[in-house]
Design a protein around this motif. Structure first.
Motif, PDB file in Angstrom:
ATOM      1  N   HIS A  88       0.803  -1.214   0.000  1.00 12.72           N
ATOM      2  CA  HIS A  88       0.000   0.000   0.000  1.00 12.72           C
ATOM      3  C   HIS A  88       0.846   1.278   0.000  1.00 12.72           C
ATOM      4  CE1 HIS A  88      -3.559  -2.427   0.567  1.00 12.72           C
ATOM      5  NE2 HIS A  88      -4.309  -1.350   0.512  1.00 12.72           N
ATOM      6  N   VAL A  89       1.928   1.312   0.758  1.00 10.21           N
ATOM      7  CA  VAL A  89       2.732   2.531   0.886  1.00 10.21           C
ATOM      8  C   VAL A  89       3.929   2.476  -0.051  1.00 10.21           C
ATOM      9  CG1 VAL A  89       4.128   3.940   2.437  1.00 10.21           C
ATOM     10  CG2 VAL A  89       2.003   2.909   3.273  1.00 10.21           C
ATOM     11  N   ALA A  90       4.045   3.496  -0.899  1.00 12.57           N
ATOM     12  CA  ALA A  90       5.137   3.546  -1.873  1.00 12.57           C
ATOM     13  C   ALA A  90       6.161   4.621  -1.556  1.00 12.57           C
ATOM     14  CB  ALA A  90       4.571   3.797  -3.276  1.00 12.57           C
ATOM     15  N   ASP A  91       5.826   5.556  -0.677  1.00 11.06           N
ATOM     16  CA  ASP A  91       6.711   6.694  -0.415  1.00 11.06           C
ATOM     17  C   ASP A  91       6.521   7.139   1.027  1.00 11.06           C
ATOM     18  OD1 ASP A  91       6.776   9.905  -0.276  1.00 11.06           O
ATOM     19  OD2 ASP A  91       8.269   9.214  -1.708  1.00 11.06           O
ATOM     20  N   ALA A  92       7.630   7.354   1.732  1.00 10.52           N
ATOM     21  CA  ALA A  92       7.536   7.712   3.144  1.00 10.52           C
ATOM     22  C   ALA A  92       7.444   9.211   3.389  1.00 10.52           C
ATOM     23  CB  ALA A  92       8.733   7.141   3.904  1.00 10.52           C
ATOM     24  N   ALA A  93       8.111  10.014   2.578  1.00 15.87           N
ATOM     25  CA  ALA A  93       8.126  11.454   2.835  1.00 15.87           C
ATOM     26  C   ALA A  93       6.777  12.084   2.517  1.00 15.87           C
ATOM     27  CB  ALA A  93       9.246  12.109   2.032  1.00 15.87           C
TER      28      ALA A  93
ATOM     29  N   ASP B  65      10.284   4.350   5.377  1.00 16.43           N
ATOM     30  CA  ASP B  65      10.453   3.959   3.986  1.00 16.43           C
ATOM     31  C   ASP B  65      10.033   2.501   3.835  1.00 16.43           C
ATOM     32  OD1 ASP B  65      11.550   4.940   1.421  1.00 16.43           O
ATOM     33  OD2 ASP B  65      12.933   3.267   1.634  1.00 16.43           O
ATOM     34  N   PRO B  66       9.349   2.151   2.743  1.00 16.58           N
ATOM     35  CA  PRO B  66       8.858   0.774   2.604  1.00 16.58           C
ATOM     36  C   PRO B  66       9.945  -0.264   2.856  1.00 16.58           C
ATOM     37  CG  PRO B  66       7.941   2.143   0.879  1.00 16.58           C
ATOM     38  CD  PRO B  66       8.926   2.998   1.619  1.00 16.58           C
ATOM     39  N   GLY B  67       9.586  -1.269   3.652  1.00 11.52           N
ATOM     40  CA  GLY B  67      10.514  -2.328   4.011  1.00 11.52           C
ATOM     41  C   GLY B  67      10.178  -3.632   3.320  1.00 11.52           C
ATOM     42  N   THR B  68      11.009  -4.635   3.571  1.00  9.59           N
ATOM     43  CA  THR B  68      10.827  -5.912   2.905  1.00  9.59           C
ATOM     44  C   THR B  68      11.360  -7.033   3.781  1.00  9.59           C
ATOM     45  OG1 THR B  68      11.163  -7.078   0.811  1.00  9.59           O
ATOM     46  CG2 THR B  68      13.018  -5.783   1.639  1.00  9.59           C
ATOM     47  N   LEU B  69      11.506  -8.221   3.206  1.00  5.32           N
ATOM     48  CA  LEU B  69      12.021  -9.385   3.919  1.00  5.32           C
ATOM     49  C   LEU B  69      13.533  -9.495   3.748  1.00  5.32           C
ATOM     50  CD1 LEU B  69       9.387 -12.159   3.184  1.00  5.32           C
ATOM     51  CD2 LEU B  69      10.367 -11.727   5.440  1.00  5.32           C
ATOM     52  N   HIS B  70      14.215  -9.731   4.859  1.00  7.59           N
ATOM     53  CA  HIS B  70      15.649  -9.959   4.879  1.00  7.59           C
ATOM     54  C   HIS B  70      15.869 -11.259   5.657  1.00  7.59           C
ATOM     55  CE1 HIS B  70      15.880  -5.659   3.770  1.00  7.59           C
ATOM     56  NE2 HIS B  70      14.966  -5.502   4.725  1.00  7.59           N
ATOM     57  N   THR B  71      16.465 -12.254   5.035  1.00  7.99           N
ATOM     58  CA  THR B  71      16.511 -13.594   5.623  1.00  7.99           C
ATOM     59  C   THR B  71      17.904 -14.219   5.544  1.00  7.99           C
ATOM     60  OG1 THR B  71      15.734 -14.465   3.487  1.00  7.99           O
ATOM     61  CG2 THR B  71      14.073 -14.082   5.187  1.00  7.99           C
ATOM     62  N   VAL B  72      18.100 -15.272   6.339  1.00  3.24           N
ATOM     63  CA  VAL B  72      19.379 -15.985   6.343  1.00  3.24           C
ATOM     64  C   VAL B  72      19.443 -17.004   5.206  1.00  3.24           C
ATOM     65  CG1 VAL B  72      19.702 -15.629   8.809  1.00  3.24           C
ATOM     66  CG2 VAL B  72      18.550 -17.698   8.021  1.00  3.24           C
ATOM     67  N   GLU B  73      18.298 -17.439   4.721  1.00  5.22           N
ATOM     68  CA  GLU B  73      18.203 -18.311   3.557  1.00  5.22           C
ATOM     69  C   GLU B  73      17.281 -17.649   2.538  1.00  5.22           C
ATOM     70  OE1 GLU B  73      19.981 -20.930   3.128  1.00  5.22           O
ATOM     71  OE2 GLU B  73      20.760 -21.199   5.167  1.00  5.22           O
TER      72      GLU B  73
ATOM     73  N   LEU C 195      13.809 -11.211   9.162  1.00  7.01           N
ATOM     74  CA  LEU C 195      12.923 -10.188   9.703  1.00  7.01           C
ATOM     75  C   LEU C 195      12.366  -9.333   8.573  1.00  7.01           C
ATOM     76  CD1 LEU C 195      15.081  -7.337  11.363  1.00  7.01           C
ATOM     77  CD2 LEU C 195      15.820  -8.764   9.467  1.00  7.01           C
ATOM     78  N   THR C 196      11.311  -8.608   8.889  1.00  3.95           N
ATOM     79  CA  THR C 196      10.848  -7.553   7.992  1.00  3.95           C
ATOM     80  C   THR C 196      11.406  -6.244   8.546  1.00  3.95           C
ATOM     81  OG1 THR C 196       8.763  -7.204   9.196  1.00  3.95           O
ATOM     82  CG2 THR C 196       8.747  -8.815   7.406  1.00  3.95           C
ATOM     83  N   PHE C 197      12.052  -5.469   7.663  1.00  2.00           N
ATOM     84  CA  PHE C 197      12.767  -4.271   8.097  1.00  2.00           C
ATOM     85  C   PHE C 197      12.907  -3.335   6.904  1.00  2.00           C
ATOM     86  CE2 PHE C 197      16.311  -3.488  11.454  1.00  2.00           C
ATOM     87  CZ  PHE C 197      15.375  -3.311  12.453  1.00  2.00           C
ATOM     88  N   PRO C 198      12.993  -2.017   7.149  1.00  2.00           N
ATOM     89  CA  PRO C 198      13.418  -1.122   6.069  1.00  2.00           C
ATOM     90  C   PRO C 198      14.895  -1.387   5.767  1.00  2.00           C
ATOM     91  CG  PRO C 198      13.214   0.077   8.133  1.00  2.00           C
ATOM     92  CD  PRO C 198      12.676  -1.295   8.386  1.00  2.00           C
ATOM     93  N   TRP C 199      15.362  -0.928   4.610  1.00  2.25           N
ATOM     94  CA  TRP C 199      16.662  -1.366   4.100  1.00  2.25           C
ATOM     95  C   TRP C 199      17.859  -0.999   4.969  1.00  2.25           C
ATOM     96  CZ3 TRP C 199      17.728  -4.687   0.198  1.00  2.25           C
ATOM     97  CH2 TRP C 199      16.687  -5.008  -0.684  1.00  2.25           C
ATOM     98  N   ASP C 200      18.076   0.273   5.235  1.00  4.15           N
ATOM     99  CA  ASP C 200      19.330   0.645   5.900  1.00  4.15           C
ATOM    100  C   ASP C 200      19.366   0.259   7.363  1.00  4.15           C
ATOM    101  OD1 ASP C 200      21.951   1.903   5.438  1.00  4.15           O
ATOM    102  OD2 ASP C 200      21.290   3.293   7.000  1.00  4.15           O
TER     103      ASP C 200
END
Length: 340
Positions: free
Chosen positions: A109-114, A144-152, A203-208
């Motif tokens: 749903h969210v494409a832009d944070a600012a 800012d839109p986040g995503t999935l970051h995983t070990v596998e 986890l689900t997290f924003p990128w930086d």
């Protein structure tokens, strides 16, 4: 100090009280992100500096970062109870307590944070008083839109089945459970430890924030899609606001606006977006951009979450369809809505 001086000082204090004035205010802002976090350096610090300047120095502030005054999970109640004067709240850390604002957590749903944060704040102001009556609402914003970051590597929703993931908010927790994964709900500062000791596989997290919290050493696989956003609120203790002079209240009102919500989020959003470039540039990390079919599979798999949100909000006595339409209209007008 002579007795005469003491009497004069006391009389001055009484006169100020009778006039509804207050002594100078030092606002204690409690946050759970580290002091070097972009939200503090590009958001909180300029915001508080502007408040001090606009008040002619009568409103100063002290920031307490990194959960110094209490757990991230407790920040709404900390504002309510006066443990801090202003707190940085993630409503999604308390599932079910704030159902309306949780709409901002919905996947895709969210494409832009600012620009999105300014629009999000304008939308939520209509509901803040009824959903958060224990505090003085200042503003709401998004990361800012986040995503999935995983070990596998995870490519499809079905790949999550049987995994344990730390979600960024309650809606992400529901998504994981819907897709057959278990969730471990811990505040962001504790996420790395959970993954490092094997209690979670991503986890689900924003990128930086993956880099800021040191999680890049654990999660080497990333999905390149705007999966979700997290909602935030700056909550103010009502008694603190009420004790201010009318001039000081006016300064706070001028700094608790949709414009400031966008400004608070913009520097942080820029910093978070840079994390994607770090992942792409690091050969030890794999960034996967979903194909159209894979993206369609993610959208289809997560679609029931919106219906769950509508049911929950309706059960709470609200018109869910009208609330949703106002949200999408506001975000679309700001060009901050993911194309549906």
């Amino acid at each position: 100090m002579t007795k005469t001086t003491i009497r004069l000082a006391a009389a001055s204090v009484l006169a100020l009280s009778a006039a509804g004035a207050s002594a100078d205010v030092n606002l204690r802002l409690s946050s759970w992100v580290p002091a070097q976090h972009a939200l503090q350096t590009t958001g909180f610090e300029p915001w508080l500096a502007s408040i001090e300047e606009a008040s002619g120095g009568s409103i100063t502030s002290t920031i307490f970062p990194a959960q110094q005054l209490g757990s991230a999970l407790d920040h709404y109640d900390m504002a309510r109870d006066g443990i801090a004067d202003i707190t940085y709240v993630n409503p999604g850390y308390q599932p079910g307590r704030f159902p309306i604002i949780a709409l901002g957590e919905q996947p895709f749903h969210v494409a832009d944070a600012a620009e999105g944060s300014a629009a999000f704040d304008r939308w939520y102001r209509e509901y803040a008083a009824q959903e958060m009556p224990d505090i003085h609402f200042c503003m709401a914003f998004l990361h800012d839109p986040g995503t999935l970051h995983t070990v596998e590597q995870v490519l499809l929703p079905s790949d999550l089945e049987g995994m344990t993931i730390r979600p960024g908010n309650a809606t992400m927790g529901r998504m994981l459970n819907l897709l057959g994964a278990a969730s471990v709900q811990v505040p962001a500062p504790e996420a790395r430890e959970v993954i490092a000791r094997g209690a979670a596989e991503g986890l689900t997290f924003p990128w930086d924030s993956v880099w800021l919290f040191g999680i890049d050493s654990e999660t080497k696989y990333h999905l390149d899609m705007d999966l979700y956003a997290t909602t935030f609120v700056l909550a103010m203790n009502q008694s603190t606001y009420d004790s201010m002079t009318s001039e000081e209240q006016a300064v706070m009102n001028d700094h608790c606006t949709s414009e400031w919500a966008g400004r608070l989020a913009s520097g942080w959003a820029e910093q978070e977006a840079s994390g994607r470039e770090k992942a792409l540039a690091d050969e030890s990390h794999t960034v996967h951009q979903p194909t159209e079919d894979e993206l369609a599979a993610w959208r289809e798999a997560t679609a029931p979450l919106l219906e769950e949100w509508k049911a929950e909000v309706s059960e709470a006595g609200h018109d869910a369809e009208a609330i949703y339409d106002r949200f999408t209209d506001a975000m679309s007008a700001a060009d901050a809505l993911v194309q549906q």
